[in-house]
Design a protein around this motif. Structure first.
Motif, PDB file in Angstrom:
ATOM      1  N   ARG A 112      52.666  41.195   3.886  1.00  0.00           N
ATOM      2  CA  ARG A 112      53.057  41.036   5.281  1.00  0.00           C
ATOM      3  C   ARG A 112      53.359  39.574   5.638  1.00  0.00           C
ATOM      4  NH1 ARG A 112      51.610  45.320   8.784  1.00  0.00           N
ATOM      5  NH2 ARG A 112      50.578  47.062   7.735  1.00  0.00           N
ATOM      6  N   GLY A 113      53.232  38.680   4.648  1.00  0.00           N
ATOM      7  CA  GLY A 113      53.525  37.268   4.890  1.00  0.00           C
ATOM      8  C   GLY A 113      52.346  36.466   5.399  1.00  0.00           C
ATOM      9  N   ILE A 114      51.137  37.037   5.351  1.00  0.00           N
ATOM     10  CA  ILE A 114      49.933  36.317   5.771  1.00  0.00           C
ATOM     11  C   ILE A 114      49.578  35.289   4.702  1.00  0.00           C
ATOM     12  CG2 ILE A 114      47.474  36.544   6.293  1.00  0.00           C
ATOM     13  CD1 ILE A 114      49.259  37.714   8.454  1.00  0.00           C
ATOM     14  N   GLN A 115      49.378  34.045   5.123  1.00  0.00           N
ATOM     15  CA  GLN A 115      49.083  32.978   4.165  1.00  0.00           C
ATOM     16  C   GLN A 115      47.641  32.473   4.253  1.00  0.00           C
ATOM     17  OE1 GLN A 115      52.040  29.915   4.757  1.00  0.00           O
ATOM     18  NE2 GLN A 115      53.734  31.269   4.243  1.00  0.00           N
ATOM     19  N   ARG A 116      47.056  32.502   5.457  1.00  0.00           N
ATOM     20  CA  ARG A 116      45.684  32.015   5.633  1.00  0.00           C
ATOM     21  C   ARG A 116      44.871  33.070   6.380  1.00  0.00           C
ATOM     22  NH1 ARG A 116      45.064  26.804   4.257  1.00  0.00           N
ATOM     23  NH2 ARG A 116      43.032  26.723   5.242  1.00  0.00           N
ATOM     24  N   VAL A 117      43.746  33.452   5.775  1.00  0.00           N
ATOM     25  CA  VAL A 117      42.878  34.493   6.322  1.00  0.00           C
ATOM     26  C   VAL A 117      41.539  33.879   6.708  1.00  0.00           C
ATOM     27  CG1 VAL A 117      41.550  36.543   5.694  1.00  0.00           C
ATOM     28  CG2 VAL A 117      43.970  36.387   5.076  1.00  0.00           C
ATOM     29  N   PHE A 118      41.034  34.293   7.865  1.00  0.00           N
ATOM     30  CA  PHE A 118      39.754  33.805   8.396  1.00  0.00           C
ATOM     31  C   PHE A 118      38.827  35.013   8.527  1.00  0.00           C
ATOM     32  CE2 PHE A 118      36.987  31.922  11.713  1.00  0.00           C
ATOM     33  CZ  PHE A 118      36.799  30.653  11.198  1.00  0.00           C
ATOM     34  N   VAL A 119      37.804  35.074   7.689  1.00  0.00           N
ATOM     35  CA  VAL A 119      36.860  36.196   7.696  1.00  0.00           C
ATOM     36  C   VAL A 119      35.677  35.830   8.577  1.00  0.00           C
ATOM     37  CG1 VAL A 119      35.358  37.672   6.304  1.00  0.00           C
ATOM     38  CG2 VAL A 119      37.565  36.911   5.386  1.00  0.00           C
ATOM     39  N   GLU A 120      35.482  36.628   9.627  1.00  0.00           N
ATOM     40  CA  GLU A 120      34.456  36.270  10.597  1.00  0.00           C
ATOM     41  C   GLU A 120      33.573  37.462  10.967  1.00  0.00           C
ATOM     42  OE1 GLU A 120      34.078  33.912  14.850  1.00  0.00           O
ATOM     43  OE2 GLU A 120      36.046  34.156  13.952  1.00  0.00           O
ATOM     44  N   GLY A 121      33.639  38.520  10.195  1.00  0.00           N
ATOM     45  CA  GLY A 121      33.075  39.778  10.677  1.00  0.00           C
ATOM     46  C   GLY A 121      31.708  40.177  10.228  1.00  0.00           C
ATOM     47  N   GLY A 122      30.686  39.336  10.384  1.00  0.00           N
ATOM     48  CA  GLY A 122      29.327  39.784  10.174  1.00  0.00           C
ATOM     49  C   GLY A 122      28.843  39.650   8.744  1.00  0.00           C
ATOM     50  N   PRO A 123      27.487  39.772   8.533  1.00  0.00           N
ATOM     51  CA  PRO A 123      26.893  39.558   7.205  1.00  0.00           C
ATOM     52  C   PRO A 123      27.419  40.501   6.130  1.00  0.00           C
ATOM     53  CG  PRO A 123      25.208  39.490   8.912  1.00  0.00           C
ATOM     54  CD  PRO A 123      26.464  39.953   9.583  1.00  0.00           C
ATOM     55  N   THR A 124      27.631  41.769   6.464  1.00  0.00           N
ATOM     56  CA  THR A 124      28.068  42.731   5.446  1.00  0.00           C
ATOM     57  C   THR A 124      29.443  42.379   4.906  1.00  0.00           C
ATOM     58  OG1 THR A 124      26.776  44.504   6.472  1.00  0.00           O
ATOM     59  CG2 THR A 124      28.546  45.160   4.985  1.00  0.00           C
ATOM     60  N   LEU A 125      30.377  42.089   5.806  1.00  0.00           N
ATOM     61  CA  LEU A 125      31.733  41.777   5.370  1.00  0.00           C
ATOM     62  C   LEU A 125      31.798  40.420   4.664  1.00  0.00           C
ATOM     63  CD1 LEU A 125      34.584  43.019   5.461  1.00  0.00           C
ATOM     64  CD2 LEU A 125      35.028  41.600   7.464  1.00  0.00           C
ATOM     65  N   ALA A 126      31.134  39.413   5.219  1.00  0.00           N
ATOM     66  CA  ALA A 126      31.122  38.092   4.578  1.00  0.00           C
ATOM     67  C   ALA A 126      30.554  38.191   3.167  1.00  0.00           C
ATOM     68  CB  ALA A 126      30.309  37.108   5.412  1.00  0.00           C
ATOM     69  N   SER A 127      29.467  38.942   3.018  1.00  0.00           N
ATOM     70  CA  SER A 127      28.840  39.092   1.702  1.00  0.00           C
ATOM     71  C   SER A 127      29.770  39.819   0.738  1.00  0.00           C
ATOM     72  CB  SER A 127      27.523  39.852   1.842  1.00  0.00           C
ATOM     73  OG  SER A 127      26.632  39.174   2.704  1.00  0.00           O
ATOM     74  N   ALA A 128      30.500  40.823   1.241  1.00  0.00           N
ATOM     75  CA  ALA A 128      31.415  41.579   0.383  1.00  0.00           C
ATOM     76  C   ALA A 128      32.539  40.693  -0.137  1.00  0.00           C
ATOM     77  CB  ALA A 128      31.977  42.773   1.150  1.00  0.00           C
ATOM     78  N   PHE A 129      33.100  39.843   0.721  1.00  0.00           N
ATOM     79  CA  PHE A 129      34.159  38.937   0.271  1.00  0.00           C
ATOM     80  C   PHE A 129      33.635  37.960  -0.776  1.00  0.00           C
ATOM     81  CE2 PHE A 129      36.838  40.425   3.704  1.00  0.00           C
ATOM     82  CZ  PHE A 129      38.125  40.181   3.239  1.00  0.00           C
ATOM     83  N   ILE A 130      32.449  37.430  -0.548  1.00  0.00           N
ATOM     84  CA  ILE A 130      31.882  36.480  -1.515  1.00  0.00           C
ATOM     85  C   ILE A 130      31.573  37.181  -2.827  1.00  0.00           C
ATOM     86  CG2 ILE A 130      29.871  35.028  -1.992  1.00  0.00           C
ATOM     87  CD1 ILE A 130      29.929  34.255   0.985  1.00  0.00           C
ATOM     88  N   ALA A 131      30.975  38.377  -2.765  1.00  0.00           N
ATOM     89  CA  ALA A 131      30.651  39.119  -3.977  1.00  0.00           C
ATOM     90  C   ALA A 131      31.903  39.442  -4.779  1.00  0.00           C
ATOM     91  CB  ALA A 131      29.909  40.405  -3.621  1.00  0.00           C
ATOM     92  N   ALA A 132      33.018  39.669  -4.079  1.00  0.00           N
ATOM     93  CA  ALA A 132      34.280  40.000  -4.757  1.00  0.00           C
ATOM     94  C   ALA A 132      35.012  38.768  -5.284  1.00  0.00           C
ATOM     95  CB  ALA A 132      35.191  40.762  -3.801  1.00  0.00           C
ATOM     96  N   GLY A 133      34.453  37.593  -5.054  1.00  0.00           N
ATOM     97  CA  GLY A 133      35.127  36.361  -5.473  1.00  0.00           C
ATOM     98  C   GLY A 133      36.321  36.023  -4.626  1.00  0.00           C
TER      99      GLY A 133
END
Length: 342
Positions: A261-282
């Motif tokens: 979709r042309g997104i270049q920069r993503v800002f993850v701000e959605g709580g402990p579960t989501l933040a942890s999932a992104f970090i766990a996934a590298g």
């Protein structure tokens, strides 16, 4: 042949007009055509996916007599592949361009090679002119080419003892106004802001980037990940951009689609579960941890399982900056990528 002053000025102009094009799937590129004696004949920029590339846009304003023997000054190496449009390198050759000056090599495995094609056709080619300025313009797009996905920032706010909320779930406000203002500035720099459905249902965030009571001129696209339904009257449904909803836990699939979709920069701000999932996934290139001088105790941790079973598997970070924000502190860090020994 050394770059002339006329070519140097033309490159600065090409970089300037490149920013007229949209950020997105394709790079922002500008082109200027000069006559043999250095007179500016035409200019153009890329208007987005599916539209003529900058070189074609500039050439279209000229006659064959004007382009024959002329110089093309371009911010990015002319492409060498056929996609939605034909290869620009071939178009320049067919137009009789005798010299091409460009700032940056094309990093694409398929689209690169334009310089070699031009030289093989007898065109004089010079590269690297104003490379730093062009790189600054296309920095986010270049990162996407390197990563193969958008750049991802994972943000959370926590107490000094690592909690994201009090035992009853209340979390507003752990940090003070200076820290919250900093978050909104960073939101405005992102193309998309991601939360989970848990955050949407618990906090009903607007997901806008605000400067006090006013919105910043640029706003990130709101993205919600999770299987639960977002209420029809949720605040984010009033966002300037239409929200994107992903009913999946496959984060790689989500970020791949955001790239398309042309997104270049993503800002993850959605709580402990989501933040942890992104970090766990590298899938965290930058970590922003806002730390407040308050103790909460309890089990509402800022992060949960990030895939670390033992200390040797700890996800180590390099802290780039400790930034005071009123009474709070911001740690800006990035993961340390350790090479695997044999």
């Amino acid at each position: 042949m050394a770059v002339t002053e006329a070519e140097r000025s033309a490159m600065l102009r090409a970089i300037e007009i490149a920013s007229n094009g949209p950020r997105g799937l394709n790079p922002q590129v500008g082109a200027v055509i000069l006559s043999a004696d250095g007179e500016l004949l035409a200019e153009g920029w890329h208007g987005g996916a599916g539209t003529p590339h900058a070189e074609i846009e500039a050439l279209s304003a000229l006659t064959p007599e004007q382009t024959h023997g002329a110089t093309a000054v371009v911010t990015l190496e002319p492409c060498n592949h056929t996609g939605r449009t034909g290869p620009c390198a071939l178009a320049l050759i067919d137009a009789g361009i005798s010299r091409v000056v460009f700032a940056l090599d094309d990093p694409g495995a398929i689209s690169s090679g334009g310089a070699a094609r031009l030289r093989a056709a007898g065109v004089d080619v010079a590269s690297g002119e104003q490379a730093d300025a062009a790189r600054l313009l296309m920095a986010d797009w270049l990162v996407v080419q390197h990563l193969g996905r958008p750049h991802i920032t994972v943000k959370w706010a926590q107490s000094l003892d690592g909690r994201a909320a009090a035992s009853d779930g209340t979390s507003q406000w752990i940090t003070g106004p200076a820290a919250r203002a900093d978050v909104h500035r960073r939101r405005a720099d992102a193309d998309a802001i991601i939360v989970g459905t848990g955050t949407v249902l618990a906090d009903d965030p607007a997901l806008t980037a605000r400067d006090g009571d006013a919105r910043y001129p640029t706003q990130p696209v709101p993205v919600v990940i999770g299987s639960r339904e977002t209420p029809s009257d949720a605040a984010l449904r009033q966002h300037p951009h239409a929200p994107l909803f992903y009913r999946t836990h496959d984060l790689t699939a989500v970020v791949d689609n955001l790239r398309e979709r042309g997104i270049q920069r993503v800002f993850v701000e959605g709580g402990p579960t989501l933040a942890s999932a992104f970090i766990a996934a590298g899938l965290a290139d930058t970590v922003l941890a806002y730390i407040a001088p308050v103790l909460l105790g309890g089990d509402r941790l800022a992060l949960t399982d990030v895939g670390v079973g033992t200390i040797v598997d700890a996800r180590r970070l390099q802290v780039d900056e400790w930034m005071p924000l009123g009474d709070d502190m911001l740690a800006i860090a990035h993961p340390i990528v350790e090479s695997k020994g044999h």
